[in-house]
Design a protein around this motif. Structure first.
Motif, mmCIF file in Angstrom:
data_model
loop_
_atom_site.group_PDB
_atom_site.id
_atom_site.type_symbol
_atom_site.label_atom_id
_atom_site.label_comp_id
_atom_site.label_asym_id
_atom_site.label_seq_id
_atom_site.Cartn_x
_atom_site.Cartn_y
_atom_site.Cartn_z
ATOM 1 N N CYS A 153 -3.355 20.680 -1.848
ATOM 2 C CA CYS A 153 -2.729 20.687 -3.231
ATOM 3 C C CYS A 153 -1.123 20.585 -3.032
ATOM 4 C CB CYS A 153 -2.781 22.041 -4.024
ATOM 5 S SG CYS A 153 -2.353 21.744 -5.537
ATOM 6 N N SER A 154 -0.515 19.602 -3.417
ATOM 7 C CA SER A 154 0.941 19.434 -2.947
ATOM 8 C C SER A 154 1.672 18.778 -4.331
ATOM 9 C CB SER A 154 1.282 18.293 -1.834
ATOM 10 O OG SER A 154 2.358 18.558 -1.295
ATOM 11 N N HIS A 155 2.766 18.135 -3.994
ATOM 12 C CA HIS A 155 3.510 17.606 -4.986
ATOM 13 C C HIS A 155 3.772 16.105 -5.177
ATOM 14 C CE1 HIS A 155 4.973 21.924 -5.034
ATOM 15 N NE2 HIS A 155 4.620 21.793 -3.945
ATOM 16 N N GLY A 156 4.131 15.644 -6.336
ATOM 17 C CA GLY A 156 4.490 14.276 -6.677
ATOM 18 C C GLY A 156 4.803 13.190 -5.454
ATOM 19 N N ASP A 157 6.200 13.665 -4.994
ATOM 20 C CA ASP A 157 6.664 12.891 -4.085
ATOM 21 C C ASP A 157 6.213 12.959 -2.905
ATOM 22 O OD1 ASP A 157 8.664 11.760 -5.908
ATOM 23 O OD2 ASP A 157 10.319 12.836 -5.345
ATOM 24 N N VAL A 158 5.706 14.079 -2.363
ATOM 25 C CA VAL A 158 4.848 14.016 -1.162
ATOM 26 C C VAL A 158 3.621 13.371 -1.158
ATOM 27 C CG1 VAL A 158 3.591 15.639 0.459
ATOM 28 C CG2 VAL A 158 5.648 16.398 -0.798
ATOM 29 N N ILE A 159 2.877 13.398 -2.237
ATOM 30 C CA ILE A 159 1.673 12.684 -2.337
ATOM 31 C C ILE A 159 1.793 11.160 -2.268
ATOM 32 C CG2 ILE A 159 -0.514 12.023 -3.674
ATOM 33 C CD1 ILE A 159 -0.298 15.089 -4.708
ATOM 34 N N LYS A 160 3.038 10.713 -3.081
ATOM 35 C CA LYS A 160 3.566 9.394 -3.058
ATOM 36 C C LYS A 160 3.873 8.950 -1.696
ATOM 37 C CE LYS A 160 6.303 8.324 -6.276
ATOM 38 N NZ LYS A 160 7.413 8.536 -7.226
ATOM 39 N N ALA A 161 4.314 9.580 -0.806
ATOM 40 C CA ALA A 161 4.706 9.261 0.403
ATOM 41 C C ALA A 161 3.745 9.154 1.410
ATOM 42 C CB ALA A 161 5.727 10.465 0.980
ATOM 43 N N LEU A 162 2.729 10.023 1.067
ATOM 44 C CA LEU A 162 1.181 10.085 2.093
ATOM 45 C C LEU A 162 0.585 8.831 1.536
ATOM 46 C CD1 LEU A 162 0.069 13.812 1.833
ATOM 47 C CD2 LEU A 162 1.007 12.713 3.849
ATOM 48 N N VAL A 163 0.489 8.481 0.282
ATOM 49 C CA VAL A 163 -0.151 7.056 0.115
ATOM 50 C C VAL A 163 0.556 6.073 0.639
ATOM 51 C CG1 VAL A 163 -0.785 5.640 -2.106
ATOM 52 C CG2 VAL A 163 -1.132 8.268 -2.000
#
Length: 234
Positions: A153-163
């Motif tokens: 469970c994390s944050h928008g920009d972090v998840i986008k960067a992982l994608v």
């Protein structure tokens, strides 16, 4: 290798106020975000999970609280490396005001070159998050087997960067990705390549309806005018 479910925290009071919360303490889920979190255990019910890992910020802990109550046997872990981006001097400011900052053009078009004043670089944010996922993949596989699934469970920009990392996309393209609050993004890692199985899945298509600017925030909806909401938007 394991399957990773990336959950963005539920909608927060900062999201609905049009603020870039960053690492500001005391930012909680709003009423809608609390309802989103309450629905999460039902959405995840068919899936066995080996562990749940979360950012240290309160809004992520709140998002997973109903899941932890529904699955008391589920191990919970705090992971600093999937914390929100450190936006430095931008933290706590109105997103509508930040749109006039000269740095915003680089945030939108050349994020790999961005260093937030008093904060971290966007490259650094991606690097630490990717490192965390690699380490947790190894740990989960060692303890639970290659077919295990776990949640972060994390944050928008972090998840986008992982994608972006999973798709082999340059960080400069990550603003093309959008994930809603409390959405589920699923990446299956293999020895050859990651597979993106779900992206921003909420089970709700209402957010696709035209609505202009998000009510009360002055922030364009995702994709409106070609701009992306820093921090992920509401």
């Amino acid at each position: 290798m394991p399957t990773l479910l990336l959950v963005r925290h539920g909608r927060s009071t900062a999201n609905t106020s049009g603020l870039l919360a960053g690492r500001t303490p005391g930012v909680h889920l709003d009423e809608h975000g609390t309802a989103q979190a309450a629905a999460l255990p039902g959405r995840l019910a068919p899936l066995p999970l080996a562990a749940a890992v979360h950012s240290p910020l309160e809004r992520c802990r709140q998002t997973l609280a109903p899941l932890a109550q529904a699955r008391p046997e589920l191990p919970l872990h705090t992971e600093e490396r999937i914390n929100e981006c450190d936006y430095g001097d931008w933290t706590g400011r109105k997103l509508a005001e930040l749109n006039d900052e000269p740095l915003m053009a680089a945030v939108q078009q050349h994020p790999s070159a961005v260093a937030f004043p008093g904060g971290e670089t966007m490259r650094g944010m991606q690097a630490r998050a990717v490192e965390a996922v690699r380490d947790w993949n190894e740990r989960i596989e060692k303890e639970h087997g290659a077919d295990a699934a776990y949640l972060m469970c994390s944050h928008g920009d972090v998840i986008k960067a992982l994608v972006a990392d999973a798709l082999g996309m340059h960080l400069d393209l990550f603003q093309r990705v959008h994930v809603e609050p409390c959405s589920v993004t699923v990446i299956r890692y293999t020895p050859l390549r990651p597979f993106l199985l779900r992206l921003g899945d909420t089970g709700d298509l209402s957010s696709l309806a035209p609505r202009g600017e998000d009510a009360g925030t002055g922030v364009p909806q995702a994709g409106g005018g070609g701009t992306a909401a820093v921090g992920g938007g509401a």
